[in-house]
Design a protein around this motif. Structure first.
Motif, short mmCIF file in Angstrom:
data_model
loop_
_atom_site.label_atom_id
_atom_site.label_comp_id
_atom_site.label_asym_id
_atom_site.label_seq_id
_atom_site.Cartn_x
_atom_site.Cartn_y
_atom_site.Cartn_z
N ARG A 159 -6.55 -2.84 3.46
CA ARG A 159 -6.66 -1.88 2.26
C ARG A 159 -6.00 -0.55 2.62
O ARG A 159 -6.11 0.54 1.86
CB ARG A 159 -8.34 -1.66 1.93
CG ARG A 159 -8.96 -2.81 1.49
CD ARG A 159 -8.37 -3.36 0.22
NE ARG A 159 -9.15 -4.69 -0.16
CZ ARG A 159 -8.44 -5.92 -0.66
NH1 ARG A 159 -7.38 -5.81 -0.56
NH2 ARG A 159 -9.16 -6.66 -0.97
N ALA A 160 -5.78 -0.27 3.91
CA ALA A 160 -5.36 0.87 4.41
C ALA A 160 -4.71 0.66 5.86
O ALA A 160 -4.94 -0.13 6.37
CB ALA A 160 -6.41 2.00 4.49
N SER B 7 -9.87 3.87 -2.80
CA SER B 7 -10.04 5.10 -2.83
C SER B 7 -11.49 5.28 -2.78
O SER B 7 -12.18 4.82 -3.49
CB SER B 7 -9.40 5.72 -3.89
OG SER B 7 -9.70 7.40 -3.83
N ALA C 151 2.36 1.81 -3.27
CA ALA C 151 1.40 2.29 -4.40
C ALA C 151 0.65 3.54 -4.07
O ALA C 151 0.49 4.39 -5.01
CB ALA C 151 0.12 1.21 -4.64
N TYR C 152 0.54 4.02 -2.66
CA TYR C 152 -0.01 5.36 -2.40
C TYR C 152 1.14 6.33 -2.76
O TYR C 152 0.87 7.55 -3.04
CB TYR C 152 -0.47 5.38 -0.91
CG TYR C 152 -1.02 6.43 -0.57
CD1 TYR C 152 -2.28 6.84 -0.84
CD2 TYR C 152 -0.41 7.55 0.32
CE1 TYR C 152 -2.86 7.85 -0.25
CE2 TYR C 152 -0.90 8.63 0.73
CZ TYR C 152 -2.45 8.95 0.47
OH TYR C 152 -2.84 10.03 0.74
N TYR C 153 2.45 6.32 -2.12
CA TYR C 153 3.46 7.35 -2.05
C TYR C 153 4.26 7.40 -3.23
O TYR C 153 4.86 8.44 -3.50
CB TYR C 153 4.25 7.20 -0.71
CG TYR C 153 3.70 7.52 0.35
CD1 TYR C 153 2.97 8.92 0.83
CD2 TYR C 153 3.20 6.50 1.46
CE1 TYR C 153 2.51 9.09 1.92
CE2 TYR C 153 2.45 6.95 2.69
CZ TYR C 153 2.20 8.19 2.98
OH TYR C 153 1.73 8.49 3.99
N ILE D 102 0.90 -1.28 0.13
CA ILE D 102 0.10 0.08 -0.13
C ILE D 102 0.98 1.18 0.09
O ILE D 102 0.76 2.20 -0.70
CB ILE D 102 -0.92 0.00 1.17
CG1 ILE D 102 -2.00 -1.22 1.04
CG2 ILE D 102 -1.58 1.32 1.34
CD1 ILE D 102 -2.78 -1.43 2.18
N ALA E 118 -1.97 5.76 4.92
CA ALA E 118 -2.16 5.43 3.31
C ALA E 118 -3.46 4.50 3.08
O ALA E 118 -3.43 3.62 3.71
CB ALA E 118 -0.62 4.74 2.82
N SER F 148 -1.27 16.73 0.78
CA SER F 148 -2.24 16.35 1.68
C SER F 148 -3.01 17.22 2.55
O SER F 148 -3.80 17.05 3.36
CB SER F 148 -1.94 15.09 2.23
OG SER F 148 -1.14 15.22 3.34
N ASP G 144 -4.91 1.96 -0.04
CA ASP G 144 -4.65 1.39 -1.26
C ASP G 144 -5.62 2.15 -2.25
O ASP G 144 -6.57 2.60 -2.09
CB ASP G 144 -5.20 -0.11 -1.04
CG ASP G 144 -4.77 -0.79 -2.51
OD1 ASP G 144 -4.97 -0.26 -3.80
OD2 ASP G 144 -4.59 -2.08 -2.40
N PRO G 145 -4.85 2.67 -3.22
CA PRO G 145 -5.57 3.29 -4.52
C PRO G 145 -6.90 2.76 -4.94
O PRO G 145 -7.87 3.49 -5.26
CB PRO G 145 -4.62 3.59 -5.73
CG PRO G 145 -3.19 3.61 -4.85
CD PRO G 145 -3.29 2.56 -3.85
N ASP G 146 -6.88 1.31 -4.91
CA ASP G 146 -8.08 0.73 -5.21
C ASP G 146 -9.32 0.56 -4.44
O ASP G 146 -10.23 0.24 -4.69
CB ASP G 146 -7.79 -0.76 -5.76
CG ASP G 146 -6.88 -1.32 -6.93
OD1 ASP G 146 -6.65 -0.18 -7.84
OD2 ASP G 146 -6.13 -2.24 -6.97
#
Length: 170
Positions: free
Chosen positions: A59-60, A100, A25-27, A22, A94, A132, A96-98
């Motif tokens: 997921r986060a 969001s 993918a996030y940062y 995560i 953070a 952010s 997971d972009p999926d």
């Protein structure tokens, strides 16, 4: 049966692979902190790290630690858990972009505040990165200048746009 409702639980060592995926993918690579460091942080502050699960997977996540107002953690720095904390420092959130749009970030933040309030801590602090600030302003945080050259130097370890922020709890 897997529940559709997201839920928060304490972060465990066996969550590290999901947390690292995560984080990347996030940062993106510029902010990635390695697994050994995250494991040491979890060991230093085991009760202030959480994950949000949804549809059977992490997921986060949110990693923080008991701190004092005005003290920052540099990027890639160890958690320096305060002996007499007055705040919960949120070092890393953070999603997971999926995942969001599911509200997992605010869900984790509210959970952290409840923990901090129960511990008697009056504030939450953090360093906002990668544009952010708007998210954190919506959560009730305000940007402030860290006091002293040492804390300003810690803030400068974060690349790009960063801001030290604080929120009063309760």
């Amino acid at each position: 049966m897997v529940s559709d409702a997201p839920f928060v639980r304490g972060m465990r060592a066996d969550d590290l692979d999901a947390v690292l995926a995560i984080q990347l993918a996030y940062y993106g690579a510029g902010f990635v902190e390695d697994g050994a460091l995250i494991a040491r942080r979890l060991a230093a502050a085991p009760h202030t790290g959480w994950v949000a699960e949804h549809e059977g997977g992490v997921r986060a996540y949110l990693a923080g630690y008991p701190s004092v107002v005005g003290k920052l953690t540099p990027l890639h720095g160890e958690f320096e858990v305060a002996e007499q904390p007055d705040s919960l420092y949120l070092h890393d959130l953070a999603v997971d972009p999926d995942a969001s749009g599911l509200g997992l970030g605010p869900l984790l933040v509210r959970h952290a505040w409840a923990h901090a309030a129960q511990a008697g801590w009056r504030h939450s602090t953090l360093v906002s990165v990668q544009s952010s600030v708007g998210f954190w302003l919506r959560q009730g945080y305000a940007a402030t200048q860290p006091a002293g050259t040492g804390q300003q130097a810690r803030l400068a370890t974060y690349p790009g746009e960063s801001a030290y922020m604080i929120r009063r709890l309760g």
